[in-house]
Scaffold this motif. Structure first.
Motif, short mmCIF file in Angstrom:
data_model
loop_
_atom_site.label_atom_id
_atom_site.label_comp_id
_atom_site.label_asym_id
_atom_site.label_seq_id
_atom_site.Cartn_x
_atom_site.Cartn_y
_atom_site.Cartn_z
N MET A 2 0.83 -1.18 0.00
CA MET A 2 0.00 0.00 0.00
C MET A 2 0.88 1.25 0.00
N TRP A 3 0.42 2.30 -0.70
CA TRP A 3 1.21 3.52 -0.79
C TRP A 3 1.52 4.10 0.58
N GLY A 4 0.56 3.99 1.49
CA GLY A 4 0.78 4.57 2.81
C GLY A 4 1.91 3.89 3.57
N LEU A 9 12.38 6.66 1.02
CA LEU A 9 13.28 6.31 -0.07
C LEU A 9 12.53 5.67 -1.23
N GLU A 10 11.48 4.91 -0.92
CA GLU A 10 10.68 4.31 -1.99
C GLU A 10 9.91 5.38 -2.74
N TRP A 11 9.42 6.36 -2.02
CA TRP A 11 8.77 7.49 -2.69
C TRP A 11 9.77 8.25 -3.57
N LEU A 12 11.00 8.36 -3.07
CA LEU A 12 12.04 9.04 -3.83
C LEU A 12 12.38 8.26 -5.10
N ALA A 13 12.37 6.93 -5.00
CA ALA A 13 12.63 6.10 -6.17
C ALA A 13 11.52 6.26 -7.21
N LEU A 14 10.28 6.40 -6.73
CA LEU A 14 9.18 6.64 -7.65
C LEU A 14 9.35 7.98 -8.36
N LEU A 15 9.76 9.01 -7.60
CA LEU A 15 10.01 10.31 -8.19
C LEU A 15 11.13 10.23 -9.23
N LEU A 358 19.75 15.39 -8.60
CA LEU A 358 19.74 15.46 -7.14
C LEU A 358 19.19 14.17 -6.54
N VAL A 359 18.06 13.68 -7.09
CA VAL A 359 17.44 12.46 -6.58
C VAL A 359 18.35 11.26 -6.78
N VAL A 360 18.97 11.18 -7.96
CA VAL A 360 19.89 10.07 -8.24
C VAL A 360 21.04 10.08 -7.26
#
Length: 467
Positions: A2-4, A9-15, A358-360
């Motif tokens: 679930m997204w919640g 870091l997983e959200w950052l990987a999605l970005l 930056l994210v990478v």
């Protein structure tokens, strides 16, 4: 999952994935556009239609003109440079048919004094006082000069044959006036190249205009002229047939030929020439020593001034241009107008690319602590990224080549190192242009938010072409 329940870091990987997809696809589209322009220029070059014409050492210098020439120079707080501009123009253009109309506002006495000083008593200079407090818009100041020129024509009974535009900080070429005069026999609007001067005191900001104009006026404008698309006026080093300019002025219902509600009235005037059925020509010529006949100028040397100038270009060309000029003509015209108006989107893509870096970097650092990306690029995305990488290498090579042709190999290498600076200026300028555009939609008044100039090319050590 679930997204919640996702970790930061997983959200950052999605970005990272979304930024990579967005930037990768739009970089690919931009690369295709630029490669098409490269191919068009190469074809014109091979067929002899894009060659720079050679001229003799003293060709067109001091030779009598085919008719009277009016040079319009609008100014607002340009007391540091306009005296040098006028004095230099009078010295290298000894033509008796020349008349320079230099304008200033009634609340700008310092510029008025500088114009008088630069004229040195030469009767070919006409000091024009705008009867309003400045600044209004550049177009408004130009219309004031145009009205004075018309009044002179009525008093003397001798009409002008051509009208030339220049800025207060320009260094004109000795051969330019004669070249423009001769070229108007086959065209209604002629544009000479613009060459920014490299600035030792501003290698990374003021000098980044060098590579941009070297490529734009060495390739893009050449292609644009040859495919028959409308040719934008640069506002300097450009000449217009007096009669056609008068026709456009009458269509503007007596306000003059320059659109006072446009921030890029020069660009828009070039478009109007095509719409009125006029012929446009981009003219490149070289002296025996290899120097390009061009208008030279020192561009803004600071971050703030560069952003102000480029935001005005984006606002006027990309945003106002869509509103005021719309879309017309054939495929070539649509292609060129699309290129003119891509500035805001290009800035957004560049911003996404820097965010991606930056994210990478953050995720790479997290990888050392055991974090594994929950996704891997697919085959198609991998191909897109490799094409983007190859196109970046190609673009760098092209930029180096065009810069080195005019400024030498060392400046060509500096041009590659200046790419991040140019990108940051473009991003900041697009943001400013968008906010200014929205403000005008909400009723804000347009004003001449111009840059001020400290240095003049005539006071710098001459740059010799190398390579």
């Amino acid at each position: 999952m679930m997204w919640g329940a996702w970790s930061p870091l997983e959200w950052l990987a999605l970005l990272e994935h979304e930024l990579l997809l967005f930037a990768g696809i739009f970089f690919l589209i931009g690369a295709a556009d630029e490669f098409a322009m490269d191919l068009a220029w190469a074809w014109l070059r091979l067929t002899g239609r894009a060659r720079t014409r050679p001229i003799g050492a003293a060709a067109y210098e001091g030779e009598p003109l085919l008719g009277r020439a009016a040079v319009l120079i609008p100014a607002w707080r340009e007391e540091r440079v306009i005296a040098t501009t006028i004095a230099h123009a009078l010295a290298v253009w000894p033509h008796s048919e020349l008349r320079i109309y230099a304008g200033h506002y009634r609340n700008d006495s310092a510029t008025a004094a500088a114009i008088v000083r630069g004229a040195g008593g030469d009767p070919r200079v006409c000091l024009v006082v705008h009867d309003q407090d400045g600044p209004t818009t550049k177009a408004d100041c130009l219309n004031c000069l145009y009205a004075e020129m018309e009044a002179d024509e009525r008093r003397s009974g001798a009409p002008f044959r051509m009208v030339v535009l220049h800025d207060a900080e320009d260094m004109v070429d000795p051969a330019a006036l004669g070249l423009l005069d001769a070229a108007l026999a086959q065209a209604d609007f002629v544009q000479l190249p613009v060459l920014p001067e490299p600035q030792r005191a501003s290698r990374w900001i003021g000098s980044h205009y060098c590579e941009e104009f070297a490529e734009a006026h060495g390739k893009a404008m050449v292609v644009r002229s040859e495919v028959g698309a409308s040719l934008p006026a640069a506002g300097v080093g450009c000449a217009f047939d007096r009669r056609l300019l008068g026709t456009i002025a009458r269509e503007m219902r007596g306000t003059g030929p320059f659109s006072v509600d446009s921030l890029t009235e020069d660009y828009e005037l070039g478009m109007k020439i095509k719409a009125a059925g006029g012929r446009s020509l981009f003219l490149r010529a070289r002296r025996p020593d290899g120097r390009l006949v061009a208008t030279r100028a020192c561009f803004p040397p600071t971050w703030r001034e560069a952003v102000i100038q480029k935001s005005r270009w984006i606002h006027g060309i990309a945003l106002q241009g869509w509103d005021r000029l719309g879309w017309s003509g054939g495929w070539a015209e649509h292609w060129m107008r699309l290129r003119d108006r891509r500035g805001p989107l290009s800035a957004l893509v560049l911003f996404a690319a820097y965010m991606l870096l930056l994210v990478v970097g953050i995720l790479w650092l997290a990888g050392h602590f055991g974090f594994a990306r929950p996704w891997q690029p697919g085959k198609l995305l991998t191909i897109v990224l490799w094409i983007d990488l190859a196109s970046f290498g190609w673009r760098a090579a092209v930029r180096f080549a065009f810069t080195a042709r005019e400024y030498g190999a060392l400046e060509g290498l500096r041009a590659l190192l200046r790419l991040p600076h140019a990108n940051i200026v473009a991003i900041m300028a697009a943001r400013r242009a968008l906010f200014d555009y929205v403000a005008t939609l909400c009723g804000a008044k347009l004003r001449w938010d111009k840059t001020h100039h400290e240095a003049h090319p005539a006071t710098l050590r001459p740059m010799r072409r190398a390579g």
